[in-house]
Each structure stands twice: as structure tokens, then as C-alpha cells.
Write an enzyme that holds these catalytic residues in place. Structure first.
Site, mmCIF file in Angstrom:
data_model
loop_
_atom_site.group_PDB
_atom_site.id
_atom_site.type_symbol
_atom_site.label_atom_id
_atom_site.label_comp_id
_atom_site.label_asym_id
_atom_site.label_seq_id
_atom_site.Cartn_x
_atom_site.Cartn_y
_atom_site.Cartn_z
ATOM 1 N N ASP A 193 -31.159 5.855 -10.161
ATOM 2 C CA ASP A 193 -29.881 6.048 -10.856
ATOM 3 C C ASP A 193 -29.097 7.041 -10.023
ATOM 4 O O ASP A 193 -29.483 8.203 -9.900
ATOM 5 C CB ASP A 193 -30.170 6.595 -12.263
ATOM 6 C CG ASP A 193 -28.897 7.082 -12.974
ATOM 7 O OD1 ASP A 193 -27.799 6.997 -12.394
ATOM 8 O OD2 ASP A 193 -29.034 7.552 -14.124
ATOM 9 N N TYR A 207 -35.086 19.015 -16.377
ATOM 10 C CA TYR A 207 -34.610 17.746 -16.901
ATOM 11 C C TYR A 207 -33.588 17.113 -15.968
ATOM 12 O O TYR A 207 -32.596 17.721 -15.601
ATOM 13 C CB TYR A 207 -33.991 17.907 -18.294
ATOM 14 C CG TYR A 207 -33.612 16.566 -18.860
ATOM 15 C CD1 TYR A 207 -34.596 15.634 -19.173
ATOM 16 C CD2 TYR A 207 -32.290 16.202 -19.034
ATOM 17 C CE1 TYR A 207 -34.269 14.375 -19.644
ATOM 18 C CE2 TYR A 207 -31.946 14.943 -19.518
ATOM 19 C CZ TYR A 207 -32.947 14.046 -19.826
ATOM 20 O OH TYR A 207 -32.619 12.806 -20.284
ATOM 21 N N LYS A 244 -34.192 10.053 -17.501
ATOM 22 C CA LYS A 244 -35.440 9.330 -17.677
ATOM 23 C C LYS A 244 -35.763 8.544 -16.415
ATOM 24 O O LYS A 244 -34.921 8.334 -15.553
ATOM 25 C CB LYS A 244 -35.365 8.436 -18.907
ATOM 26 C CG LYS A 244 -35.909 9.144 -20.148
ATOM 27 C CD LYS A 244 -37.380 9.523 -19.974
ATOM 28 C CE LYS A 244 -37.802 10.464 -21.104
ATOM 29 N NZ LYS A 244 -39.110 11.065 -20.880
HETATM 30 C C1 F6R Z 1 -30.988 9.588 -20.983
HETATM 31 C C2 F6R Z 1 -29.700 9.941 -20.414
HETATM 32 C C3 F6R Z 1 -28.595 10.354 -21.318
HETATM 33 C C4 F6R Z 1 -28.191 11.818 -21.083
HETATM 34 C C5 F6R Z 1 -27.088 12.255 -22.039
HETATM 35 C C6 F6R Z 1 -26.603 13.677 -21.746
HETATM 36 O O1 F6R Z 1 -31.886 9.273 -19.962
HETATM 37 O O2 F6R Z 1 -29.512 9.920 -19.225
HETATM 38 O O3 F6R Z 1 -28.927 10.144 -22.651
HETATM 39 O O4 F6R Z 1 -29.302 12.652 -21.222
HETATM 40 O O5 F6R Z 1 -25.976 11.397 -21.933
HETATM 41 O O6 F6R Z 1 -26.222 13.739 -20.412
HETATM 42 P P1 F6R Z 1 -25.627 15.043 -19.726
HETATM 43 O O7 F6R Z 1 -26.613 16.145 -19.944
HETATM 44 O O8 F6R Z 1 -25.451 14.639 -18.317
HETATM 45 O O9 F6R Z 1 -24.317 15.326 -20.434
HETATM 46 MG MG MG Z 2 -31.232 4.910 -16.246
HETATM 47 MG MG MG Z 3 -27.791 8.162 -15.558
#
Ligand code: F6R
Ligand code: MG
Ligand code: MG
Length: 367
Positions: A14, A231, A234
Site C-alpha cells: 500500500d 502502527y 494492516k
Molecule cells: C486500516 C487503515 C485505516 C486507518 C484509518 C486512520 O488498515 O488503514 O482504517 O487506520 O483511516 O488513518 P490515519 O491514522 O492515517 O488517519
Molecule cells: Mg490496504
Molecule cells: Mg492505506
């Protein structure tokens, strides 16, 4: 003369998406395709197909260089760099997200992208299914692989096909202690379930047919957050399954997704949700950044050429699974921030939750 072994490499990452974490941009895919087409022209690749599942780009590549080949891994790395550049130009979200290093160092494993590879002698006819998921982790394959290769209620071939009746060997990886163990099924079925029933730690990596010793399945088991120690997102794993003639029939492989199981991931990588089987064009995780999706593309290999794809979950036969999954999604969402919708605390170790909890630590008084 022994026949040359073909390698199927599925490498994914990604590196940015439109809008938020929903879908890779067509210009990113075009950039990747240009590089892979040049590699095919040069003869490094025999063939390729670029898939897009949610915010992930999957490079499906065939070649005769073997698994873990530096040139192939570098090609994948460079392709993801090209896509990152596009994502940066367009200010897409999370550009370059999964590339944990500034430079390539011999093997793409450990640098962020997920890798599933297998090397084998192509059979007279070689049907293959590639499963690709978004908004979940590698443990998502444990239950369906168990069903495909060990459960006669899913795979009747285990009972009635003499070539399958001996069973399969499962190589299981402990992603925390970095160890592996191989189980011979059916006789060690109960032993294996002790571990693969806990998919946040133990993942099925490879499966081999006992009758021939041939590789039958391979998965990507990279855990981004474990690699980065924080983090990132995923892992959104991929899985290759060879089918037919002593291996699960295509329909037996697909049947394992007819009853949507719960997987870890979804919003902020912090929730259990049903794995929704969809067509590639429908792999846009929207509701609560999900629910987690799985796409299945089928190919026939022909001297390394990828004939296909067949987009299996586009079929109406999976409408009921989708309906059921969406119902389960409604039910789980109802629980909001409570477990078991939200993952357990130890599974949230590499999310942003501990940062919040940390701030409140000093307010706790002894009882
Ligand atoms: C799950 C994923 C999304 C982000 C969420 C918050 O794998 O990628 O659910 O965790 O959109 O994203 P940020 O922290 O980038 O605002
Ligand atoms: Mg993905
Ligand atoms: Mg992403």
C-alpha cells in the site's frame, strides 16, 4: 531433461490511495505496469498482472529466476517506488506508506511489502487462485486454508480423491518468536489447531501435498507493525493456491469463503469484522474503512504465461455470503468501542491506543 521450474511471485504494498485508505489511483497502477512491461520486454519476467484490492497494489509475476530472487524483488521495490512518486505528486493519502526503508537491500522481505512465492514444475494444466485481502492481517488465511486442505465438509476431495486422501503438510510460522513447525495432516490435525486457532500469532505459510511433495499453497506473513515497531496499517495479505488434479478443486478453494469468518483489521487495524468476498472492482473499503475484503483471481499458467484472470467472487453464488457478512458487520458495529468488536489490548499494542493509555497511567492509584 528435468523441466524448468517456474516461479510465481505475488508481491504487494500500500503506497497511497484515493480517498483516504480506499483505493490505489489508476495512474499509480499505470506507472507500475510500465515498469513491469519493460521487465517482460527484457525477458526478466515471463508475464505479469497488476491487481488492485482496496488501497493495495498486487504485482502478480511469473519468471524462471526462483523464489527470493534479488532482481525480481528489486523490480517490485522499484515499481512501488514509481507508484509512490505518483501518489506524492497527486498528494494522495499515505503515499509510500508500506515502504519502511529508503533503499532496497537485496530482498524485499522485511522492507514492508508482503510476499507470497512458490516455485514448481508447471503441470500439463496449472490452475491457480490468488486470494488478496484488504484491511486485515495474514492470520485471515488460517481458517480458509484449514477448510480447503483439511476439512472434508468443505473439500470432499479429501475423502473421494485417492490423490488427496493422504492429506497435506502444513508449515506454520510463529510470527512473534520467529519459529516454524510443520504438521502432517490429518493425523496431526488436533495438534495444529492448538496454534492456527490463534491467527494473530500463528500463520500457515506453506502447504505441501503428501502424495507428491509438491507445493500447494503459499501466503504472505509479513506483519508491518511488528517490523516497524509502531502502527503503520494492516498487512493486507495475499495467498496463492494451486488447484485440481490431487489438490483442492477451484470450487473447493472458493467454498472456504462462502461462510464469512471474522478477521482482525478493519478500522485503524483495531477491530474484528467479517471477511467480505467481492469482485476486484468492488474492493473499496468504505464503511468504517471496511469491512475487510477478499478478492480471488484465477489464472491458468501456460509455460509461465498468466492466462486470465477469472474474477471468481464477482459471481452471484457469493451474494449470500456478502449479505451475511454485511449483517454480521451491522451487529459488530453495534458494540462500538467494546471488545470483542475492538481487538484485545495485547493485539492493540502496535496501534495508537497505547499512546492514549500512557497519558492516563499516572492517574491510577493503588487500591
Ligand atoms: C486500516 C487503515 C485505516 C486507518 C484509518 C486512520 O488498515 O488503514 O482504517 O487506520 O483511516 O488513518 P490515519 O491514522 O492515517 O488517519
Ligand atoms: Mg490496504
Ligand atoms: Mg492505506
Amino acid at each position: 531433461m528435468a523441466e524448468r521450474e517456474v516461479t510465481l511471485s505475488v508481491i504487494k504494498a500500500d503506497v497511497g490511495s484515493l480517498v483516504g485508505h480506499v483505493q490505489a489511483h489508476p495512474e499509480m497502477l499505470a506507472a507500475v505496469e510500465t515498469r513491469l512491461a519493460a521487465a517482460k520486454e527484457e525477458g526478466l519476467l515471463t508475464d505479469f498482472y497488476v491487481a488492485n484490492v482496496g488501497d493495495d497494489i498486487e504485482l502478480i509475476m511469473t519468471h524462471y529466476k526462483g523464489s527470493d530472487n534479488e532482481e525480481i524483488h528489486k523490480l517490485a521495490w522499484d515499481s512501488f517506488m514509481d507508484a509512490t512518486e505518483v501518489a506524492r505528486e497527486l498528494k494522495l493519502y499515505a503515499a509510500g506508506q508500506d515502504l519502511l526503508s529508503d533503499s532496497f537491500a537485496g530482498n524485499i522481505k522485511g522492507l514492508g511489502p508482503g510476499v507470497a512465492e512458490m516455485t514448481f514444475v508447471e503441470r500439463p494444466s496449472e490452475p491457480i487462485v490468488i486470494f488478496m485481502a484488504d484491511k486485515t492481517d495474514p492470520g485471515a488465511w488460517n481458517l480458509p486454508l484449514y477448510k480447503m486442505f483439511a476439512d472434508p465438509f468443505n473439500t470432499i476431495g479429501l475423502v473421494i480423491d485417492p490423490k488427496m486422501h493422504d492429506g497435506f503438510k502444513f508449515e506454520v510460522h510463529d510470527l512473534v518468536e520467529h519459529k516454524k513447525i510443520t504438521f502432517s495432516l490429518p493425523e496431526e490435525l488436533y495438534d495444529m489447531l492448538v496454534f492456527v486457532g490463534s491467527p494473530s500469532r500463528y500463520c500457515i505459510k506453506h502447504i505441501y501435498a503428501k502424495s507428491t511433495g509438491a507445493i500447494a499453497a503459499a501466503t504472505s506473513t509479513e506483519r508491518l507493525n511488528l517490523m516497524a515497531g509502531r502502527y503503520i496499517g494492516k498487512d493486507d495479505p495475499v495467498c496463492i493456491v494451486r488447484c485440481q488434479s490431487g489438490l483442492p478443486a477451484v470450487g473447493e478453494a472458493l467454498e472456504a469463503f462462502a461462510e464469512p469468518h471474522l478477521v482482525a483489521g478493519w478500522m485503524r487495524g483495531s477491530h474484528y469484522g467479517p471477511l467480505l468476498p467481492v469482485a476486484e472492482k468492488d474492493s473499496r473499503p468504505t464503511r468504517f474503512d471496511g469491512p475487510p475484503r477478499v478478492v480471488a483471481l484465477g489464472f491458468q499458467l501456460c509455460h509461465g504465461r498468466l492466462i486470465g484472470p477469472q474474477d471468481f467472487f464477482a459471481d452471484v453464488a457469493f451474494d449470500r455470503a456478502r449479505k451475511k457478512a454485511l449483517k454480521v458487520a451491522d451487529y459488530l458495529r453495534h458494540l462500538g468501542p467494546f471488545e470483542p468488536h475492538r481487538l484485545s489490548l495485547d493485539q492493540l499494542e502496535y496501534t495508537t491506543l497505547p499512546l492514549v493509555a500512557e497519558k492516563l497511567q499516572e492517574r491510577f492509584e493503588d487500591l
